[in-house]
Design a protein around this motif. Structure first.
Motif, mmCIF file in Angstrom:
data_model
loop_
_atom_site.group_PDB
_atom_site.id
_atom_site.type_symbol
_atom_site.label_atom_id
_atom_site.label_comp_id
_atom_site.label_asym_id
_atom_site.label_seq_id
_atom_site.Cartn_x
_atom_site.Cartn_y
_atom_site.Cartn_z
ATOM 1 N N GLY A 1 33.312 13.017 11.319
ATOM 2 C CA GLY A 1 34.653 12.472 11.409
ATOM 3 C C GLY A 1 34.800 11.255 10.510
ATOM 4 N N PHE A 2 35.925 11.139 9.869
ATOM 5 C CA PHE A 2 36.194 10.004 8.980
ATOM 6 C C PHE A 2 37.451 9.278 9.424
ATOM 7 C CE2 PHE A 2 33.477 12.528 6.271
ATOM 8 C CZ PHE A 2 32.804 11.609 5.480
ATOM 9 N N ASP A 3 37.346 7.969 9.524
ATOM 10 C CA ASP A 3 38.533 7.137 9.623
ATOM 11 C C ASP A 3 39.213 7.151 8.252
ATOM 12 O OD1 ASP A 3 40.284 4.977 10.550
ATOM 13 O OD2 ASP A 3 39.084 3.705 9.241
ATOM 14 N N ALA A 4 40.484 6.737 8.204
ATOM 15 C CA ALA A 4 41.218 6.746 6.931
ATOM 16 C C ALA A 4 41.436 5.335 6.387
ATOM 17 C CB ALA A 4 42.556 7.458 7.109
ATOM 18 N N ILE B 1 40.120 11.553 11.258
ATOM 19 C CA ILE B 1 40.596 11.074 12.552
ATOM 20 C C ILE B 1 41.182 9.683 12.331
ATOM 21 C CG2 ILE B 1 39.998 10.550 14.941
ATOM 22 C CD1 ILE B 1 37.575 12.415 14.633
ATOM 23 N N THR B 2 42.498 9.599 12.335
ATOM 24 C CA THR B 2 43.163 8.342 12.033
ATOM 25 C C THR B 2 44.255 8.066 13.039
ATOM 26 O OG1 THR B 2 44.343 7.112 10.295
ATOM 27 C CG2 THR B 2 44.779 9.472 10.433
ATOM 28 N N LYS B 3 44.535 6.793 13.245
ATOM 29 C CA LYS B 3 45.622 6.426 14.155
ATOM 30 C C LYS B 3 46.709 5.717 13.353
ATOM 31 C CE LYS B 3 43.469 2.098 15.661
ATOM 32 N NZ LYS B 3 42.840 1.404 16.794
ATOM 33 N N HIS C 1 36.840 20.630 17.161
ATOM 34 C CA HIS C 1 36.590 20.907 15.746
ATOM 35 C C HIS C 1 35.112 21.024 15.383
ATOM 36 C CE1 HIS C 1 40.805 20.320 14.957
ATOM 37 N NE2 HIS C 1 40.776 19.114 15.488
ATOM 38 N N GLY C 2 34.251 21.022 16.366
ATOM 39 C CA GLY C 2 32.828 21.132 16.067
ATOM 40 C C GLY C 2 32.060 21.711 17.231
ATOM 41 N N THR C 3 30.867 21.210 17.418
ATOM 42 C CA THR C 3 29.996 21.711 18.488
ATOM 43 C C THR C 3 29.720 20.617 19.515
ATOM 44 O OG1 THR C 3 28.119 21.222 17.038
ATOM 45 C CG2 THR C 3 28.897 23.498 17.101
ATOM 46 N N GLY C 4 30.689 19.707 19.655
ATOM 47 C CA GLY C 4 30.565 18.642 20.638
ATOM 48 C C GLY C 4 30.187 17.316 20.013
ATOM 49 N N PRO C 5 30.432 16.223 20.731
ATOM 50 C CA PRO C 5 30.176 14.892 20.189
ATOM 51 C C PRO C 5 28.706 14.607 19.877
ATOM 52 C CG PRO C 5 30.776 14.764 22.514
ATOM 53 C CD PRO C 5 31.054 16.160 22.063
ATOM 54 N N GLU C 6 27.793 15.237 20.618
ATOM 55 C CA GLU C 6 26.370 14.968 20.405
ATOM 56 C C GLU C 6 25.887 15.398 19.018
ATOM 57 O OE1 GLU C 6 27.632 16.710 22.914
ATOM 58 O OE2 GLU C 6 27.414 15.330 24.622
ATOM 59 N N ARG C 7 26.620 16.335 18.391
ATOM 60 C CA ARG C 7 26.233 16.814 17.060
ATOM 61 C C ARG C 7 27.271 16.419 16.007
ATOM 62 N NH1 ARG C 7 24.808 22.973 17.536
ATOM 63 N NH2 ARG C 7 23.905 22.597 15.481
ATOM 64 N N ALA C 8 27.905 15.270 16.280
ATOM 65 C CA ALA C 8 28.919 14.765 15.364
ATOM 66 C C ALA C 8 28.590 13.332 14.955
ATOM 67 C CB ALA C 8 30.297 14.808 16.022
ATOM 68 N N LEU C 9 29.094 12.962 13.796
ATOM 69 C CA LEU C 9 28.965 11.603 13.266
ATOM 70 C C LEU C 9 30.353 11.080 12.968
ATOM 71 C CD1 LEU C 9 27.391 9.209 11.811
ATOM 72 C CD2 LEU C 9 27.488 10.631 9.753
ATOM 73 N N MET C 10 30.670 9.861 13.424
ATOM 74 C CA MET C 10 31.941 9.222 13.107
ATOM 75 C C MET C 10 31.697 8.112 12.105
ATOM 76 S SD MET C 10 35.178 9.247 13.477
ATOM 77 C CE MET C 10 36.473 8.162 12.878
ATOM 78 N N VAL C 11 32.510 8.072 11.059
ATOM 79 C CA VAL C 11 32.353 7.108 9.970
ATOM 80 C C VAL C 11 33.611 6.248 9.898
ATOM 81 C CG1 VAL C 11 31.949 6.821 7.492
ATOM 82 C CG2 VAL C 11 31.009 8.827 8.701
ATOM 83 N N GLY C 12 33.465 4.926 9.915
ATOM 84 C CA GLY C 12 34.650 4.088 9.824
ATOM 85 C C GLY C 12 34.337 2.623 9.684
ATOM 86 N N ASN C 13 35.373 1.845 9.423
ATOM 87 C CA ASN C 13 35.207 0.407 9.206
ATOM 88 C C ASN C 13 35.432 -0.428 10.464
ATOM 89 O OD1 ASN C 13 38.219 0.919 8.919
ATOM 90 N ND2 ASN C 13 38.191 -1.307 8.756
ATOM 91 N N ALA D 1 27.268 7.223 14.864
ATOM 92 C CA ALA D 1 28.346 6.426 14.279
ATOM 93 C C ALA D 1 27.814 5.608 13.108
ATOM 94 C CB ALA D 1 28.965 5.503 15.327
ATOM 95 N N ALA D 2 28.538 5.657 11.990
ATOM 96 C CA ALA D 2 28.169 4.909 10.791
ATOM 97 C C ALA D 2 29.255 3.893 10.479
ATOM 98 C CB ALA D 2 27.966 5.851 9.605
ATOM 99 N N HIS D 3 28.898 2.634 10.544
ATOM 100 C CA HIS D 3 29.843 1.560 10.264
ATOM 101 C C HIS D 3 29.815 1.238 8.779
ATOM 102 C CE1 HIS D 3 31.080 -2.918 10.754
ATOM 103 N NE2 HIS D 3 32.151 -2.157 10.657
#
Length: 233
Positions: free
Chosen positions: A9-12, A123-125, A165-177, A193-195
């Motif tokens: 997942g990517f923040d915008a 994934i953006t708000k 959109h995937g196979t669950g949060p355990e196999r996902a990475l979120m990238v954002g500032n 999570a990657a900051h």
């Protein structure tokens, strides 16, 4: 062998393209407009308080910011703000909404390197119209398998979207500032999570860095993301 990651997942805003700098420039313009009514720090502080109060009504984005500026102008002038100043505030909001998108370093090449091997989800708000505009102008839209524009980012948000959109949060990475929106709730949902810090971060997006979390990583910029993804697996 089962992959550790299937979805990223990517923040915008301020992760893939510039955003906060335009808010800061507009705030400086707003403070200058009201300079005769108080010190810059005081006016900025009252604007931030208005933004906090209004998040539940207007959400995140330019429209809410513009309305909060108008409210603050009425407040600091005790109802005496001129129609000319209100017009200036509205014009500043329109200029923000029309500003060309400036992508950040390594955004395009990083997405290109990961697309196809992983399911990429934006994934953006914020305001729907503005976020759709920025995505279209950025030239990055084709890299994403899905786009989710949400009212806020919570633990439940990440659990729901990474399951959808995937196979669950355990196999996902979120990238954002944003530590508050992109990192802390994603970790609590069970994701990696990657900051990727940005030099400018809105005061309401600050949070403590979860340095002890096993799934937390910090990058200098997006150029290090491909290596991190390969390392995780």
């Amino acid at each position: 062998m089962t992959r550790a990651l299937t979805t990223i997942g990517f923040d915008a805003d301020d992760t893939l393209w510039q955003n906060e700098q335009f808010f800061r420039l507009t705030e400086d313009r707003f403070v200058a407009l009201l300079g005769e009514h108080g010190a810059a720090a005081e006016i900025s502080g009252r604007l931030l308080e208005a933004e906090k109060r209004n998040l539940g009504f207007y959400g995140f984005g330019i429209k809410g910011f513009t309305l909060s500026m108008i409210e603050t102008a009425i407040d600091v002038t005790r109802g005496q703000v001129s129609s000319a100043v209100i017009g200036e505030i509205l014009a500043a909001g329109r200029e923000m909404a029309a500003h060309p998108v400036e992508t950040l370093p390594h955004a395009a090449e990083t997405l290109a390197a990961l697309a196809g091997d992983y399911r990429l989800v934006l994934i953006t708000k914020g305001d729907l119209f503005d976020q759709e505009r920025k995505l279209a102008q950025s030239g990055l839209g084709d890299f994403f398998d899905a786009v989710e524009i949400v009212s806020d980012k919570t633990v439940a948000t990440y659990q729901r979207l990474f399951a959808r959109h995937g196979t669950g949060p355990e196999r996902a990475l979120m990238v954002g500032n944003s530590l508050k929106s992109d990192i802390v709730p994603a970790l609590a949902a069970g994701s990696w999570a990657a900051h990727v810090p940005h030099e400018l971060t809105w005061a309401l997006e600050h949070a403590e860095e979860p340095a002890g979390e096993r799934r937390f990583r910090k990058l200098v910029d997006l150029g290090g993301l491909v290596g991190l993804v390969r390392e995780i697996g």
